[in-house]
Design a protein around this motif. Structure first.
Motif, mmCIF file in Angstrom:
data_model
loop_
_atom_site.group_PDB
_atom_site.id
_atom_site.type_symbol
_atom_site.label_atom_id
_atom_site.label_comp_id
_atom_site.label_asym_id
_atom_site.label_seq_id
_atom_site.Cartn_x
_atom_site.Cartn_y
_atom_site.Cartn_z
ATOM 1 N N GLN A 9 0.835 -1.207 0.000
ATOM 2 C CA GLN A 9 0.000 0.000 0.000
ATOM 3 C C GLN A 9 0.868 1.254 0.000
ATOM 4 N N PHE A 10 1.911 1.264 0.825
ATOM 5 C CA PHE A 10 2.824 2.396 0.868
ATOM 6 C C PHE A 10 3.469 2.609 -0.502
ATOM 7 N N ALA A 11 3.920 1.526 -1.121
ATOM 8 C CA ALA A 11 4.555 1.621 -2.438
ATOM 9 C C ALA A 11 3.572 2.166 -3.474
ATOM 10 N N LEU A 12 2.318 1.743 -3.400
ATOM 11 C CA LEU A 12 1.293 2.238 -4.323
ATOM 12 C C LEU A 12 1.120 3.745 -4.167
ATOM 13 N N VAL A 13 0.998 4.211 -2.942
ATOM 14 C CA VAL A 13 0.810 5.635 -2.697
ATOM 15 C C VAL A 13 2.055 6.416 -3.125
ATOM 16 N N ALA A 14 3.221 5.877 -2.860
ATOM 17 C CA ALA A 14 4.464 6.549 -3.272
ATOM 18 C C ALA A 14 4.535 6.673 -4.791
ATOM 19 N N GLU A 31 -8.539 8.637 -12.867
ATOM 20 C CA GLU A 31 -8.415 7.504 -13.774
ATOM 21 C C GLU A 31 -7.021 7.433 -14.387
ATOM 22 N N ASP A 32 -6.471 8.580 -14.762
ATOM 23 C CA ASP A 32 -5.115 8.621 -15.321
ATOM 24 C C ASP A 32 -4.090 8.102 -14.314
ATOM 25 N N ILE A 33 -4.205 8.577 -13.097
ATOM 26 C CA ILE A 33 -3.260 8.188 -12.047
ATOM 27 C C ILE A 33 -3.400 6.701 -11.746
ATOM 28 N N ALA A 34 -4.635 6.242 -11.619
ATOM 29 C CA ALA A 34 -4.881 4.830 -11.320
ATOM 30 C C ALA A 34 -4.319 3.935 -12.424
ATOM 31 N N GLN A 35 -4.510 4.337 -13.656
ATOM 32 C CA GLN A 35 -3.980 3.559 -14.767
ATOM 33 C C GLN A 35 -2.455 3.517 -14.710
ATOM 34 N N ALA A 36 -1.837 4.627 -14.355
ATOM 35 C CA ALA A 36 -0.374 4.691 -14.301
ATOM 36 C C ALA A 36 0.206 3.781 -13.218
ATOM 37 N N VAL A 37 -0.548 3.587 -12.139
ATOM 38 C CA VAL A 37 -0.041 2.751 -11.039
ATOM 39 C C VAL A 37 -0.703 1.363 -11.024
ATOM 40 N N HIS A 38 -1.503 1.088 -12.045
ATOM 41 C CA HIS A 38 -2.068 -0.249 -12.285
ATOM 42 C C HIS A 38 -3.040 -0.736 -11.212
ATOM 43 N N VAL A 39 -3.941 0.171 -10.802
ATOM 44 C CA VAL A 39 -5.022 -0.215 -9.897
ATOM 45 C C VAL A 39 -6.298 0.469 -10.360
ATOM 46 N N SER A 40 -7.416 0.082 -9.780
ATOM 47 C CA SER A 40 -8.672 0.735 -10.131
ATOM 48 C C SER A 40 -8.732 2.111 -9.482
ATOM 49 N N PRO A 41 -9.484 3.033 -10.089
ATOM 50 C CA PRO A 41 -9.631 4.352 -9.475
ATOM 51 C C PRO A 41 -10.177 4.265 -8.043
ATOM 52 N N TRP A 42 -11.129 3.391 -7.828
ATOM 53 C CA TRP A 42 -11.706 3.222 -6.493
ATOM 54 C C TRP A 42 -10.642 2.797 -5.486
#
Length: 76
Positions: A9-14, A31-42
């Motif tokens: 989780q920390f790595a995802l937020v970083a 959506e752009d950010i979520a796509q860049a870090v490979h998770v859903s927007p939610w």
């Protein structure tokens, strides 16, 4: 599916913070950010807010405001 560990989780937020900082000028959407870090927007919204205490959008707004303040200070 196993729940994400605090390290993940920390790595995802970083990664999200790094992406937002790098692309702040383009004002990326959730959506752009979520796509860049490979998770859903939610998932990004929930995890980011839990770890950072603010939403990704609020963080982007803060960066934008600080950038504008720096530009204004340079022109004074």
């Amino acid at each position: 599916m196993t729940p994400p560990t605090p390290d993940r989780q920390f790595a995802l937020v970083a990664r999200a913070i790094a992406y937002i900082r790098e692309h702040a000028g383009a004002q990326p959407t959730l959506e752009d950010i979520a796509q860049a870090v490979h998770v859903s927007p939610w998932h990004l919204q929930r995890t980011f807010a839990e770890w950072a205490g603010i939403s990704p959008k609020r963080f982007l707004q803060y960066l934008t405001k600080e950038h504008a303040k720096r530009l204004l200070a340079q022109n004074v």
